[in-house]
Design a protein around this motif. Sequence first.
Motif, short mmCIF file in Angstrom:
data_model
loop_
_atom_site.label_atom_id
_atom_site.label_comp_id
_atom_site.label_asym_id
_atom_site.label_seq_id
_atom_site.Cartn_x
_atom_site.Cartn_y
_atom_site.Cartn_z
N GLU A 20 0.82 -1.22 0.00
CA GLU A 20 0.00 0.00 0.00
C GLU A 20 0.85 1.26 0.00
O GLU A 20 0.42 2.29 -0.51
CB GLU A 20 -0.95 0.01 1.20
CG GLU A 20 -2.12 -0.91 1.00
CD GLU A 20 -3.22 -0.66 1.99
OE1 GLU A 20 -4.36 -0.40 1.56
OE2 GLU A 20 -2.96 -0.73 3.22
N ARG A 21 2.05 1.20 0.53
CA ARG A 21 2.94 2.38 0.57
C ARG A 21 3.96 2.40 -0.57
O ARG A 21 4.75 3.33 -0.67
CB ARG A 21 3.69 2.42 1.91
CG ARG A 21 2.79 2.80 3.05
CD ARG A 21 3.61 3.18 4.27
NE ARG A 21 4.24 2.07 4.92
CZ ARG A 21 3.74 1.42 5.98
NH1 ARG A 21 2.59 1.77 6.47
NH2 ARG A 21 4.39 0.43 6.52
N SER A 23 5.98 2.84 -3.91
CA SER A 23 6.05 3.86 -4.96
C SER A 23 7.37 3.68 -5.69
O SER A 23 8.23 2.89 -5.26
CB SER A 23 5.96 5.27 -4.35
OG SER A 23 7.06 5.51 -3.52
N TYR A 61 6.04 1.01 -12.74
CA TYR A 61 6.10 2.45 -12.46
C TYR A 61 6.55 3.25 -13.67
O TYR A 61 6.20 4.42 -13.80
CB TYR A 61 6.99 2.72 -11.24
CG TYR A 61 6.29 2.37 -9.96
CD1 TYR A 61 5.28 3.20 -9.45
CD2 TYR A 61 6.58 1.21 -9.28
CE1 TYR A 61 4.60 2.87 -8.29
CE2 TYR A 61 5.90 0.87 -8.11
CZ TYR A 61 4.91 1.71 -7.64
OH TYR A 61 4.24 1.38 -6.49
N GLU A 66 1.00 7.01 -11.68
CA GLU A 66 0.49 6.96 -10.31
C GLU A 66 -0.17 5.63 -9.93
O GLU A 66 -1.26 5.61 -9.35
CB GLU A 66 -0.48 8.11 -10.06
CG GLU A 66 0.16 9.46 -10.27
CD GLU A 66 -0.84 10.60 -10.13
OE1 GLU A 66 -1.94 10.39 -9.56
OE2 GLU A 66 -0.52 11.70 -10.59
N ARG A 68 -1.12 2.58 -7.67
CA ARG A 68 -1.12 2.35 -6.23
C ARG A 68 -2.02 1.16 -5.92
O ARG A 68 -3.01 0.92 -6.60
CB ARG A 68 -1.56 3.58 -5.46
CG ARG A 68 -3.00 3.95 -5.61
CD ARG A 68 -3.34 5.27 -4.92
NE ARG A 68 -4.76 5.54 -4.95
CZ ARG A 68 -5.45 5.96 -5.99
NH1 ARG A 68 -4.83 6.17 -7.14
NH2 ARG A 68 -6.75 6.18 -5.92
N PHE A 89 -4.66 2.98 -11.33
CA PHE A 89 -3.62 3.57 -12.17
C PHE A 89 -4.24 4.33 -13.33
O PHE A 89 -5.44 4.27 -13.56
CB PHE A 89 -2.69 2.47 -12.71
CG PHE A 89 -3.36 1.55 -13.68
CD1 PHE A 89 -3.26 1.75 -15.05
CD2 PHE A 89 -4.11 0.47 -13.23
CE1 PHE A 89 -3.90 0.90 -15.95
CE2 PHE A 89 -4.75 -0.39 -14.11
CZ PHE A 89 -4.64 -0.17 -15.47
#
Length: 152
Positions: A20-21, A23, A61, A66, A68, A89
């Motif tokens: 969830e975090r 990136s 990515y 974006e 997630r 996304f």
Amino acid sequence: MTSEPRIPPDPTARAAAVFERLSADRLDALDALYAPDARFKDPFHEVQGRAAIRAIFVRMYAQLDEPRFVVHERLGDATQGFVTWTLVFRWRGQRQERRIRGATHLRFDADGRISEHRDYWDAAEELYGQLPLLGTLMRWLAARVAGGAHRG
């Protein structure tokens, strides 16, 4: 002063929190999450090893805007876990938000690291079905198959 949220000790909860975090600038978190020789499989990939798993996320990515993960439910114990999620996304250069719903089965080693990661999601419905021409064709085929199943 804000601090990073505490990572849960339960391996399934820990994995869900990391995803969830996650990136593009937090991919180092994958190294602590996965065992060195972990295996990963989804509808498009089947790889082994941290570097190969990380490469999948690097490509994600690079190709999506974006992305997630939103975790909905999780259950597990010290040896395995199951997580349901949505990947939210946008395709690069597009404004419309897309969603892929799926589930993941995780197996953990004795240290609580992921040794096997298997994603389950329907590429036909969740991805191809969102493409204009291909989606129309797939819906037509699905209707034909469903109609034919009822005719006997």
